[in-house]
Design a protein around this motif. Structure first.
Motif, PDB file in Angstrom:
ATOM      1  N   PHE A 244       7.145  -4.242   6.292  1.00 28.47           N
ATOM      2  CA  PHE A 244       7.758  -3.323   5.346  1.00 28.47           C
ATOM      3  C   PHE A 244       9.092  -3.883   4.888  1.00 28.47           C
ATOM      4  N   PHE A 245       9.466  -3.488   3.682  1.00 19.04           N
ATOM      5  CA  PHE A 245      10.627  -4.040   3.005  1.00 19.04           C
ATOM      6  C   PHE A 245      11.475  -2.908   2.459  1.00 19.04           C
ATOM      7  N   ILE A 246      12.784  -3.085   2.533  1.00 17.97           N
ATOM      8  CA  ILE A 246      13.708  -2.177   1.855  1.00 17.97           C
ATOM      9  C   ILE A 246      14.459  -3.028   0.842  1.00 17.97           C
ATOM     10  N   TRP A 247      14.298  -2.668  -0.423  1.00 19.09           N
ATOM     11  CA  TRP A 247      14.910  -3.375  -1.537  1.00 19.09           C
ATOM     12  C   TRP A 247      16.112  -2.592  -2.048  1.00 19.09           C
ATOM     13  N   GLU A 248      17.199  -3.296  -2.377  1.00 18.97           N
ATOM     14  CA  GLU A 248      18.264  -2.649  -3.145  1.00 18.97           C
ATOM     15  C   GLU A 248      17.997  -3.038  -4.588  1.00 18.97           C
ATOM     16  N   THR A 249      18.059  -2.076  -5.480  1.00 11.97           N
ATOM     17  CA  THR A 249      17.547  -2.264  -6.832  1.00 11.97           C
ATOM     18  C   THR A 249      18.576  -2.769  -7.849  1.00 11.97           C
ATOM     19  N   HIS A 250      19.795  -3.020  -7.415  1.00 16.15           N
ATOM     20  CA  HIS A 250      20.791  -3.546  -8.355  1.00 16.15           C
ATOM     21  C   HIS A 250      20.592  -5.051  -8.552  1.00 16.15           C
ATOM     22  N   ASN A 251      20.394  -5.781  -7.443  1.00 14.26           N
ATOM     23  CA  ASN A 251      20.205  -7.238  -7.486  1.00 14.26           C
ATOM     24  C   ASN A 251      18.833  -7.657  -6.954  1.00 14.26           C
TER      25      ASN A 251
ATOM     26  N   GLU B 151       4.029   7.074   6.302  1.00 16.27           N
ATOM     27  CA  GLU B 151       4.816   8.111   5.624  1.00 16.27           C
ATOM     28  C   GLU B 151       6.294   7.828   5.831  1.00 16.27           C
ATOM     29  N   ALA B 152       7.091   8.229   4.855  1.00 15.68           N
ATOM     30  CA  ALA B 152       8.540   8.081   4.947  1.00 15.68           C
ATOM     31  C   ALA B 152       9.211   9.163   4.124  1.00 15.68           C
ATOM     32  N   VAL B 153      10.340   9.620   4.622  1.00  9.78           N
ATOM     33  CA  VAL B 153      11.136  10.641   3.941  1.00  9.78           C
ATOM     34  C   VAL B 153      12.572  10.147   3.890  1.00  9.78           C
ATOM     35  N   TRP B 154      13.153  10.131   2.707  1.00 14.82           N
ATOM     36  CA  TRP B 154      14.552   9.744   2.541  1.00 14.82           C
ATOM     37  C   TRP B 154      15.440  10.952   2.795  1.00 14.82           C
ATOM     38  N   SER B 155      16.540  10.727   3.485  1.00 16.39           N
ATOM     39  CA  SER B 155      17.559  11.757   3.693  1.00 16.39           C
ATOM     40  C   SER B 155      18.896  11.137   3.319  1.00 16.39           C
ATOM     41  N   ILE B 156      19.399  11.491   2.153  1.00 15.37           N
ATOM     42  CA  ILE B 156      20.685  10.953   1.693  1.00 15.37           C
ATOM     43  C   ILE B 156      21.614  12.142   1.485  1.00 15.37           C
ATOM     44  N   THR B 157      22.525  12.330   2.423  1.00 17.52           N
ATOM     45  CA  THR B 157      23.423  13.475   2.345  1.00 17.52           C
ATOM     46  C   THR B 157      24.769  13.126   1.725  1.00 17.52           C
ATOM     47  N   SER B 158      25.101  11.830   1.718  1.00 20.60           N
ATOM     48  CA  SER B 158      26.340  11.388   1.079  1.00 20.60           C
ATOM     49  C   SER B 158      26.216   9.896   0.811  1.00 20.60           C
ATOM     50  N   GLU B 159      27.183   9.319   0.133  1.00 17.29           N
ATOM     51  CA  GLU B 159      27.184   7.888  -0.164  1.00 17.29           C
ATOM     52  C   GLU B 159      27.118   7.052   1.114  1.00 17.29           C
TER      53      GLU B 159
ATOM     54  N   HIS C 268       0.831  -1.198   0.000  1.00 18.88           N
ATOM     55  CA  HIS C 268       0.000   0.000   0.000  1.00 18.88           C
ATOM     56  C   HIS C 268       0.867   1.250   0.000  1.00 18.88           C
ATOM     57  N   PHE C 269       2.176   1.065   0.076  1.00 26.66           N
ATOM     58  CA  PHE C 269       3.095   2.192   0.181  1.00 26.66           C
ATOM     59  C   PHE C 269       4.348   1.865  -0.614  1.00 26.66           C
ATOM     60  N   LEU C 270       4.763   2.772  -1.481  1.00 27.47           N
ATOM     61  CA  LEU C 270       6.003   2.637  -2.252  1.00 27.47           C
ATOM     62  C   LEU C 270       6.738   3.969  -2.225  1.00 27.47           C
ATOM     63  N   LYS C 271       8.036   3.930  -1.994  1.00 28.91           N
ATOM     64  CA  LYS C 271       8.822   5.178  -1.996  1.00 28.91           C
ATOM     65  C   LYS C 271      10.231   4.859  -2.485  1.00 28.91           C
ATOM     66  N   TRP C 272      10.609   5.455  -3.624  1.00 29.83           N
ATOM     67  CA  TRP C 272      11.950   5.295  -4.179  1.00 29.83           C
ATOM     68  C   TRP C 272      12.916   6.221  -3.451  1.00 29.83           C
ATOM     69  N   SER C 273      14.159   5.784  -3.288  1.00 31.27           N
ATOM     70  CA  SER C 273      15.196   6.670  -2.776  1.00 31.27           C
ATOM     71  C   SER C 273      15.554   7.670  -3.859  1.00 31.27           C
ATOM     72  N   PRO C 274      16.034   8.856  -3.487  1.00 34.97           N
ATOM     73  CA  PRO C 274      16.405   9.857  -4.501  1.00 34.97           C
ATOM     74  C   PRO C 274      17.466   9.359  -5.485  1.00 34.97           C
ATOM     75  N   CYS C 275      18.370   8.488  -5.024  1.00 35.30           N
ATOM     76  CA  CYS C 275      19.434   7.981  -5.892  1.00 35.30           C
ATOM     77  C   CYS C 275      18.976   6.809  -6.752  1.00 35.30           C
ATOM     78  N   GLY C 276      17.790   6.231  -6.458  1.00 42.42           N
ATOM     79  CA  GLY C 276      17.270   5.108  -7.219  1.00 42.42           C
ATOM     80  C   GLY C 276      17.838   3.756  -6.819  1.00 42.42           C
ATOM     81  N   ASP C 277      18.720   3.722  -5.810  1.00 40.54           N
ATOM     82  CA  ASP C 277      19.331   2.462  -5.374  1.00 40.54           C
ATOM     83  C   ASP C 277      18.431   1.639  -4.461  1.00 40.54           C
TER      84      ASP C 277
END
Length: 99
Positions: A26-33, A48-56, A6-15
């Motif tokens: 709830f699940f966190i998927w890495e999208t490479h594999n 609700e969820a908010v991504w915060s990616i400030t660096s690698e 019922h909820f989907l949220k992509w990370s800003p980097c798409g990973d």
């Protein structure tokens, strides 16, 4: 079958992709594999969820869960990738106490 998302949220980097079901999974998927980590907060659902990616090496999700007549807020942190080549995103994830 873990339920319908019922909820989907992509990370800003798409990973990463964050998905959640009405049943509290709830699940966190890495999208490479397309590997994932799975959690269940019984009696709660992700609203609700908010991504915060400030660096690698600094990836955080701020998430809100509702249930049992209360709102539960969680901080989900990602540790740096364990992949020596740095290709696959890290699934070394830690759920911290309420913030």
């Amino acid at each position: 079958n873990k339920g319908v998302s019922h909820f989907l949220k992509w990370s800003p980097c798409g990973d990463y992709l964050l998905t959640a079901t009405e049943s509290g999974s709830f699940f966190i998927w890495e999208t490479h594999n397309w590997r994932f980590m799975h959690w269940v907060f019984k009696g709660y659902r992700l609203t609700e969820a908010v991504w915060s990616i400030t660096s690698e090496d600094d990836k955080v999700i701020l998430a809100s869960f509702e249930g049992r007549n209360e709102v539960r807020k969680q901080q989900i942190r990602f540790a740096p990738s364990e992949d020596r080549n740095g290709i696959a995103p890290s699934l070394n994830i830690h759920i911290l106490n309420k913030f």
